[in-house]
Write an enzyme that holds these catalytic residues in place. Structure first.
Site, PDB file in Angstrom:
ATOM      1  CB  SER A 143      -0.814  -0.073   1.190  1.00  0.00           C
ATOM      2  OG  SER A 143      -0.192   0.564   2.526  1.00  0.00           O
ATOM      3  CE1 TYR A 156      -3.100  -1.950   5.944  1.00  0.00           C
ATOM      4  CE2 TYR A 156      -2.077   0.170   5.319  1.00  0.00           C
ATOM      5  CZ  TYR A 156      -2.749  -0.820   4.875  1.00  0.00           C
ATOM      6  OH  TYR A 156      -3.217  -1.084   3.517  1.00  0.00           O
TER       7      TYR A 156
END
Length: 246
Positions: A143, A156
């Protein structure tokens, strides 16, 4: 013939969002696809729609954080298709931007299990078959948080940095043996994971919009095809330019 004609693909996280778009795109390009995930109703719907469009697909219920569950699911794919050529590791969860103080141990462990351990277990399961064939493709999903802080919270961001390192190591260990491993790093894509992202946030993106799952799927098709055989260990940003100013 499609670019993935006669290829067998395992799409983990294929029951929604980007994974669903990838499963459909692979099938459109001629691949037989095993749509894997925990959402049985959605998985079977996607399989039915692919087959209605003259594609070949099966649904496999898999929790990729459990090695035995993944082993059984992969065995089902081999039983149906005979082999595997492409692994797409697309399952992932977000941490709602929690920092290190706010993140409890249970959340940290769960996120690492899904975002890091899952792709590791899946790759470990399919690699013996790919190595025996002398050819195979692994596509991992990062990401914006693969490169910068701020697109997620503490756990994350850590997990998405880790998956890039795993992709590089796969290439280092197995690239000379015919295994092609690469990473796609999507930005804000119109999926359930980014629901609630406001318009002000989108103004920070040079492209001035969120991306579409189908746009990410087009990159996945390229990486799965022979057109990208000299692309190895790469991390491809698919974020509308969001990271260039970070």
């Amino acid at each position: 013939m499609g670019r993935l004609e006669n290829k067998m693909a395992l799409i983990i996280g294929g029951t929604s969002g980007i994974g669903e778009a990838v499963a459909r795109a692979f099938a459109d390009e001629g691949a037989k696809v095993a749509v894997a995930g925990r959402k049985e109703t959605d998985g079977k719907r996607i399989v039915d729609e692919i087959e209605e469009n003259d594609g070949k697909a099966i649904f496999i219920r898999i929790d990729t954080t459990k090695a035995e569950d993944l082993k059984k699911g992969f065995s089902k794919m081999i039983e149906e298709f005979g082999t595997i050529d492409i692994l797409y590791n697309g399952a992932g969860i977000h941490d709602s931007y929690q920092n290190a103080v706010e993140t409890d141990e249970e959340m940290y462990d769960k996120l690492m299990e899904v975002n890091v351990k899952g792709p590791f277990l899946a790759a470990r399961e399919v690699l013996p078959v790919m190595l025996e064939k002398g050819k195979g493709t692994i596509i991992n999903i990062g990401s914006q948080s693969t490169f910068v802080a701020g697109a997620g919270g503490s756990s994350y961001v850590t997990s998405k940095h880790a998956i890039e390192g795993f992709t590089k190591q796969l290439t280092y260990d197995f690239g000379s043996k015919g295994i092609k491993a690469n990473l796609i790093a999507p930005g804000f894509i119109t999926t359930p994971m980014v629901e609630g992202v406001n318009e002000e946030r989108l103004k920070d993106i040079p492209a001035q919009r969120a991306g579409k799952p189908e746009e990410v799927a087009s990159i996945a098709v390229f990486l799965a095809s022979e057109e990208s055989d000299y692309v190895q260990g790469a991390s491809i940003k698919m974020d509308g330019g969001w990271t260039v100013g970070r």
